[in-house]
Write a protein that holds these residues in place. Structure first.
Motif, short mmCIF file in Angstrom:
data_model
loop_
_atom_site.label_atom_id
_atom_site.label_comp_id
_atom_site.label_asym_id
_atom_site.label_seq_id
_atom_site.Cartn_x
_atom_site.Cartn_y
_atom_site.Cartn_z
N PHE A 29 19.89 43.23 22.47
CA PHE A 29 19.51 42.19 23.43
C PHE A 29 20.12 42.49 24.80
N THR A 30 19.48 41.93 25.82
CA THR A 30 20.00 42.01 27.18
C THR A 30 20.16 40.59 27.72
N LEU A 31 21.13 40.42 28.59
CA LEU A 31 21.39 39.11 29.17
C LEU A 31 20.64 38.95 30.49
N VAL A 32 20.09 37.76 30.70
CA VAL A 32 19.43 37.40 31.96
C VAL A 32 20.12 36.15 32.49
N GLU A 33 20.86 36.31 33.56
CA GLU A 33 21.62 35.18 34.09
C GLU A 33 20.70 34.19 34.80
N CYS A 34 20.92 32.91 34.55
CA CYS A 34 20.12 31.82 35.14
C CYS A 34 21.07 30.81 35.78
N PRO A 35 21.53 31.08 37.01
CA PRO A 35 22.57 30.26 37.63
C PRO A 35 22.16 28.83 37.92
N SER A 36 20.86 28.55 37.98
CA SER A 36 20.41 27.18 38.26
C SER A 36 20.41 26.30 37.02
N GLY A 37 20.70 26.85 35.85
CA GLY A 37 20.84 26.03 34.67
C GLY A 37 19.60 25.94 33.82
N THR A 38 19.53 24.86 33.02
CA THR A 38 18.51 24.76 31.99
C THR A 38 17.09 24.66 32.55
N GLY A 39 16.92 24.01 33.69
CA GLY A 39 15.60 23.97 34.30
C GLY A 39 15.06 25.37 34.58
N GLN A 40 15.93 26.24 35.07
CA GLN A 40 15.54 27.62 35.33
C GLN A 40 15.30 28.38 34.02
N LEU A 41 16.12 28.13 33.02
CA LEU A 41 15.93 28.77 31.71
C LEU A 41 14.57 28.42 31.12
N ILE A 42 14.21 27.14 31.18
CA ILE A 42 12.91 26.71 30.65
C ILE A 42 11.77 27.37 31.45
N GLY A 43 11.94 27.44 32.77
CA GLY A 43 10.93 28.09 33.61
C GLY A 43 10.76 29.55 33.25
N ARG A 44 11.84 30.24 32.96
CA ARG A 44 11.75 31.66 32.62
C ARG A 44 11.19 31.89 31.22
N LEU A 45 11.44 30.97 30.30
CA LEU A 45 10.76 31.04 29.00
C LEU A 45 9.26 30.90 29.19
N THR A 46 8.88 29.95 30.03
CA THR A 46 7.46 29.68 30.28
C THR A 46 6.78 30.85 30.95
N ASN A 47 7.51 31.54 31.85
CA ASN A 47 6.92 32.61 32.66
C ASN A 47 7.11 34.01 32.06
N ASP A 48 7.49 34.10 30.78
CA ASP A 48 7.66 35.37 30.08
C ASP A 48 8.72 36.25 30.75
N GLU A 49 9.80 35.63 31.21
CA GLU A 49 10.90 36.38 31.80
C GLU A 49 12.08 36.50 30.83
N ILE A 50 12.13 35.63 29.84
CA ILE A 50 13.13 35.71 28.78
C ILE A 50 12.46 35.33 27.45
N ASP A 51 13.11 35.70 26.35
CA ASP A 51 12.61 35.37 25.02
C ASP A 51 13.42 34.26 24.37
N ILE A 52 14.70 34.19 24.71
CA ILE A 52 15.64 33.21 24.13
C ILE A 52 16.39 32.54 25.27
N ALA A 53 16.71 31.26 25.09
CA ALA A 53 17.52 30.54 26.06
C ALA A 53 18.64 29.81 25.34
N ILE A 54 19.85 29.97 25.84
CA ILE A 54 20.98 29.16 25.39
C ILE A 54 21.18 28.10 26.47
N ALA A 55 20.85 26.87 26.13
CA ALA A 55 20.67 25.86 27.17
C ALA A 55 21.09 24.48 26.68
N LEU A 56 21.02 23.52 27.58
CA LEU A 56 21.48 22.17 27.28
C LEU A 56 20.51 21.43 26.37
N THR A 57 21.07 20.67 25.48
CA THR A 57 20.31 19.96 24.44
C THR A 57 19.22 19.06 25.00
#
Length: 292
Positions: A29-57
């Motif tokens: 696996f490779t890490l993709v930093e998302c400094p803006s938090g969970t909103g950015q993580l969800i956006g990147r999941l949606t946009n095929d930029e990441i496969d997994i997100a460790i994010a807020l419940t």
């Protein structure tokens, strides 16, 4: 098989993941930093930029409740609540949470934890949802600037992450709102992250989480790791370690966590249940995660 792309926020909570990544060296696996938090993580999941997100419940669950099909819950990461600090500018008139009614709060992105927890705060205060407005400020730096230039009254962010700004007299704490649920979950795209590959990742992550969470590591090695990687004062690290807990298995989620989070988010007006109600099974990838 291509390495999984794992989105994360570079905070002290991510320490076990960072230790795993250092040993893995990008082989699985490779890490993709998302400094803006969970909103950015969800956006990147949606946009095929990441496969997994460790994010807020809460934003993960509210996103699925609102119909986002880009991910399902696949595991747990932190088993204790997150202490959200309520932060204002160094010279503002706001002295308590009660003073924020009818003002504009800063958030990182729509659908982020900083927004969903603002609604939870409003619920606790007895405010209607129209008693607060929001201004998007992207990340912690933009949020700090906004409370000091007067464009927002306050914002919410994790306590120890914002404490350095408070210690430097660049901002002030005026309250805190702990989450009514365990704070971090793991989500993955239902197709881009194959179940076998995902299960292997979660099993291995569990070993690093258990190691980090052990009394032996907490007494010294965890402190040194966080001090080296994040520059926090030792007393702050020890105080945080006294509040945080991790699961024994990252591939399990207590059913009650999802149920209770849904219930609170409904009461706060963040989500609205369909006539038939929510089905917990719709929130998880049952081929990967075990509901306990």
């Amino acid at each position: 098989m291509a390495p999984l792309r794992v989105g994360y926020v570079r905070e002290h909570f991510s320490s076990p993941l960072l230790q795993f990544a250092a040993d893995d060296q990008g082989s699985t696996f490779t890490l993709v930093e998302c400094p803006s938090g969970t909103g950015q993580l969800i956006g990147r999941l949606t946009n095929d930029e990441i496969d997994i997100a460790i994010a807020l419940t809460d934003p993960l669950i509210s996103g699925i409740a609102k119909g986002n099909k880009a991910y399902k819950l696949v595991g747990s990461y932190v088993s204790t609540p997150l202490n959200w600090a309520v932060i204002t500018g160094k010279d503002t008139k706001y002295a308590s949470i009660a003073d924020l009614k009818g003002t504009t709060l800063g958030i990182s992105r729509p659908g982020s934890g900083s927004q969903t927890m603002a609604y939870v705060m409003a619920l606790q205060q007895g405010w209607a949802t129209h008693d607060i407005d929001f201004k998007v400020n992207n990340d912690i730096h933009g949020l700090i600037q906004s409370v000091n230039d007067g464009s927002t009254s306050a914002f919410m962010w994790e306590w120890f992450t914002t404490k350095p700004w408070v210690d430097r007299d660049e901002a002030r704490f005026i309250g805190s709102v702990p989450t009514p649920w365990p704070s971090w979950l793991i989500a993955a795209h239902p197709e881009r992250a194959p179940a076998s590959q995902l299960s292997q990742f979660l099993d291995k992550l569990s070993t690093y989480v258990r190691s980090f969470d052990s009394p032996e590591k907490r007494s010294k090695e965890d402190i040194e790791f966080i001090k080296t990687h994040f520059g926090y004062a030792e007393e702050d690290i020890k105080a945080w370690l006294n509040t945080v807990g991790y699961p024994q298995s990252c591939s399990e989620i207590p059913r009650k966590v999802i149920q209770d989070t849904i219930s609170t988010l409904e009461k706060a007006g963040v989500i609205e249940a369909p006539e038939s109600g929510f089905n917990v099974a719709d929130f998880v990838n049952e081929t990967v995660v075990t509901l306990t």
